[in-house]
Write an enzyme that holds these catalytic residues in place. Structure first.
Site, PDB file in Angstrom:
ATOM      1  N   CYS A  89       0.839  -1.200   0.000  1.00 18.30           N
ATOM      2  CA  CYS A  89       0.000   0.000   0.000  1.00 18.30           C
ATOM      3  C   CYS A  89       0.873   1.249   0.000  1.00 18.30           C
ATOM      4  O   CYS A  89       2.106   1.164   0.039  1.00 18.30           O
ATOM      5  CB  CYS A  89      -0.937   0.017   1.207  1.00 18.30           C
ATOM      6  SG  CYS A  89      -0.074   0.114   2.789  1.00 18.30           S
ATOM      7  N   ASP A 491       7.316  25.379 -34.566  1.00 20.49           N
ATOM      8  CA  ASP A 491       8.349  25.768 -35.523  1.00 20.49           C
ATOM      9  C   ASP A 491       7.826  25.379 -36.910  1.00 20.49           C
ATOM     10  O   ASP A 491       6.954  24.513 -37.030  1.00 20.49           O
ATOM     11  CB  ASP A 491       9.653  25.024 -35.204  1.00 20.49           C
ATOM     12  CG  ASP A 491      10.704  25.232 -36.274  1.00 20.49           C
ATOM     13  OD1 ASP A 491      10.983  26.390 -36.598  1.00 20.49           O
ATOM     14  OD2 ASP A 491      11.216  24.221 -36.801  1.00 20.49           O
TER      15      ASP A 491
END
Length: 800
Positions: A89, A491
């Site tokens: 856990c 770009d």
């Protein structure tokens, strides 16, 4: 130089500092270290570059490393990965991390519950043995990641479903009377038979909970196993007490079925959870399976099977049809189609011929290839992809910090609530038997597992499915941040366009034709490797135009070139050349202005005639927009994301591309050094920015953005800087990467919501006596399984 006198309780910490060149560097490093609060002394040796620091135990290695780096030097560090076994856990994760951080020299540690891996950043002097000892002291086992698979495969183990099956077989007779009562059948096992069935479940099959719970308790913390062990032991103990006390006075109400059923259901839940977790790593396993074990290496003209570890750069490898390419390389003989779908996400096979690059792990279709090895082992594209996916899956997303804070106090709070439930029910009703059962229900229903699994399983599934579609996410932070992006900056060259010029228009003057202009231009450029020459030759091959021979070819630096073709001197060159020759565009002037406004490059074809020079025609070159660029921009707009075109090209060229694609903002003629400033300005205005590029000049802008997205078809610098890499130069992967980020983050939030809600509702219900321990156990098992199943839904994701 000072001498360090260490307290035996706090031995000096030694590490290596790089970048020192003289005695003044030594003094500067010593001064920086002594300025750290808690450091008693520091000694620096210039010859060995070793530093020895005597300090209080409260001084962390990360503080010392930060002090050295602030002084302008580097600390030698290493990254270690360990496979951790025994965690159940989020509390276990927290305990392992704390244990590792206490090791002298550890700078940082991240533990992932889903992958069961710990990633540790430490000083170079820290050994794996030190780290493994720390993990063992915390109650878990640790082993090197590289050794884990081998040891697992070499040691035969019982089927992982066997404990669940045995536990269910022993529990079913205990639960059967309760089920039969629903049918009106009153039947009950004897108390001693119930004890005989429940004891093996409790103390044999459930022994794992006692072991893990005891280790947690011994280290001063708690976990899910401790809650299960305490809860089921209380139910089992109460039943045994009642059996012994009332054995001669009729059958008392026993709770053996509750303790056995809880253990069975938790074991079932852990088994289902483990199966589901394995499915979240399926994409990574698929990538690992692409690695061939052997290669057919050509030596002396003879092909022999060679283990992949013995193949070297420069070796020639023979790849037959249907074989998987074992190395990255360049084709030196043969042609074929290569299936790269599991690496790039490209669904169709790609044509490969002499001189083309191929990637290890892809499949050769029909032709025999001879490949010159360019990269092997860890340097291959496939190995880099696997490392990137592994790192992303092992990392923690920023949202996980919330879970870490909750899990640190979760078990103590639950134990406190269980105690309050016990005391409260005894005080309210005087029925200590019922009080104990309600306290057991509180212990059993509390589930820190669901909290610990929600984030890592979603990240594993998200990064895995992204990799299958050609999107590599470098780290969990990039995945999480990408979901907030509202502006994408592109770009132009190589990103939205093909990045290579093509011949877009051919114009001839009156008296000439386009075919003649093409033929003469090609004759001049047949032997040239210039990109414009390549574009011309591509066009004549496509149009099947015969190319005449040229002689006396010579370059005209900065202007063009000339040659004798068909006994005429032909010149092909720029506007400057046309001006120098004293010629005017004439009938082609209007087309020339239009094309230049569109950002096209113009070349003029001139021939020598009896009384001077004559203009024959004009060629216009441009970069072609990628076929998927328009759809990619449209998809981004549909997702509510703004687009910006950022390029160093001319305004005309940028406007043409921007208008064709429907991009909102266009920033042209921006110097490479200024691209990052434009991105920073957008961020300063409140935008969450993703920058997409492929070149070295894009790297600063990629780093300046909230998320950098690089094309793998570009430079390594761009890919190293970016948080996300697209494995093929396809703009449609940009909206796909942002969409998978959104879906993954939504999955994380949904998993955490249900994990929190489950505990917030379930624990009070149990405390108020509204949940039977057996129902609580089923609910706890279901919570973890449901969280992992929620993450698995991501595997169905498809790029739209």
């Amino acid at each position: 130089m000072s001498t360090s006198i260490a307290n035996p309780a706090t031995p000096p910490l030694s590490f290596q500092v790089r970048g020192m060149t003289c005695a003044s560097c030594v003094l500067r490093v010593e001064k920086a270290l002594k300025a750290v609060d808690g450091v008693r002394d520091a000694t620096v040796n210039l010859a060995t570059e070793k530093v020895s620091v005597s300090a209080a135990t409260s001084v962390a290695a990360s503080q010392l490393a930060a002090a050295v780096q602030k002084a302008g030097y580097d600390v030698a560090t290493r990254e270690v990965q360990l496979q951790i076994k025994g965690m159940t856990c989020a509390s276990c994760v927290s305990r392992v991390e704390k244990a590792l951080l206490k090791v002298s020299g550890v700078l940082g540690a991240t533990v992932n519950l889903a992958t069961e891996r710990a990633t540790i950043s430490a000083l170079a002097s820290v050994t794996e043995e030190n780290l493994q000892v720390a993990v063992r002291k915390a109650g878990y086992t640790a082993s090197p990641v590289s050794d884990e698979s081998a040891s697992a495969s070499s040691t035969p183990e019982a089927p992982d479903w066997l404990p669940v099956a045995l536990s269910a077989a022993l529990t079913l007779p205990l639960v059967a009377p309760m089920l039969l009562q629903l049918l009106g059948i009153d039947w009950m096992l004897s108390g001693w038979l119930q004890l005989a069935l429940a004891a093996p479940v409790q103390f044999w099959l459930g022994a794992r909970f006692y072991r893990a719970g005891w280790k947690a308790l011994r280290s001063g913390s708690g976990n899910m196993d401790l809650l299960v062990a305490l809860g089921t032991s209380a139910a089992f103990g109460l039943s045994t007490y009642l059996l012994l006390r009332h054995d001669q006075h009729g059958m008392p109400h026993l709770y053996f079925e509750a303790s056995a059923a809880v253990i069975t259901l938790v074991l079932l839940g852990k088994w289902l959870e483990a199966r589901a977790k394995r499915r979240t790593t399926a994409a990574l396993q698929a990538l690992n399976d692409l690695r061939p074990a052997v290669a057919r290496v050509l030596r002396g003209g003879v092909a022999s099977e060679t283990p992949i570890g013995l193949v070297r750069v420069g070796d020639l490898v023979l790849v037959r049809p249907g074989d998987r390419l074992p190395v990255d390389g360049e084709i030196v003989e043969g042609s074929s189609h290569v299936n790269e779908s599991l690496i790039t996400g490209e669904s169709l096979p790609v044509a490969k011929a002499l001189g083309d690059r191929v990637t290890g792990g892809s499949v050769n279709a029909e032709g025999v290839l001879t490949v010159k090895t360019l990269a092997v082992g860890a340097e291959t594209t496939l190995a880099r992809i696997i490392r990137m996916v592994e790192n992303a899956q092992a990392a923690k997303a920023p949202i996980q910090r919330i879970v870490d804070r909750v899990s640190a106090v979760f078990v103590p709070v639950v134990l406190g609530i269980a105690l309050l439930t016990l005391v409260g029910w005894i005080m309210a009703t005087g029925n200590w038997e019922q009080a104990l059962i309600n306290a057991v229900a509180v212990l059993v229903i509390a589930c820190p597992c669901a909290l610990g699994l929600a984030t890592p399983t979603a990240i594993m599934a998200g990064t895995g499915v992204a990799a299958q579609h050609g999107v590599l996410i470098k780290d969990a932070q990039a995945l999480e941040v990408a979901h907030t992006v509202d502006t994408v900056v592109f770009d132009k060259t190589g990103t939205l366009t093909e990045g290579k010029p093509t011949l877009v228009e051919v114009h001839a003057t009156p008296g000439s034709d386009q075919t003649e202009v093409l033929a003469l231009s090609a004759a001049l450029q047949r032997s040239s490797e210039h990109p414009l020459a390549v574009a011309v030759m591509d066009r004549v091959r496509e149009d099947r135009v015969p190319v005449p021979e040229a002689r006396d070819t010579r370059a005209l630096p900065g202007r063009g070139m000339e040659a004798v073709v068909r006994n005429q001197r032909i010149t092909l060159g720029s506007n400057r050349l046309l001006s120098e020759l004293g010629l005017e565009p004439g009938a082609l002037a209007a087309d020339a202005r239009r094309l230049e406004d569109e950002g096209r490059s113009i070349s003029w074809l001139v021939r020598e005639i009896e009384h001077g020079k004559q203009l024959v025609g004009m060629l216009a070159f441009g970069d072609t927009v990628k076929a998927s660029a328009k759809a990619a921009v449209d998809r981004l707009h549909a997702l509510g994301i703004d687009t910006v075109l950022l390029t160093g090209d001319t305004q005309g060229s940028a406007q043409v591309v921007g208008r064709a694609l429907g991009i909102g903002q266009i920033r042209a003629e921006v110097l490479p050094s200024d691209k990052a400033d434009v991105v920073a300005q957008l961020r300063a205005s409140g935008k969450k920015v993703a920058m997409v590029g492929d070149g070295i000049n894009d790297a600063p802008a990629l780093a300046a953005a909230d998320v950098g997205i690089a094309m793998a078809t570009g430079t390594d610098v761009a890919m190293e800087t970016a948080g996300i890499t697209l494995m093929r130069g396809d703009p449609s992967l940009v909206p796909a990467s942002l969409d998978i980020s959104r879906k993954t983050y939504a999955t994380i939030k949904r998993g955490l919501f249900w994990a929190f809600i489950y505990n917030l509702i379930g624990i009070p219900l149990a405390a108020f006596g509204l949940l039977n321990p057996m129902v609580a156990g089923a609910a706890m098992a279901l919570s973890s399984v449901s969280v992992v199943a929620n993450a698995l839904l991501l595997r169905r994701w498809q790029a739209s």
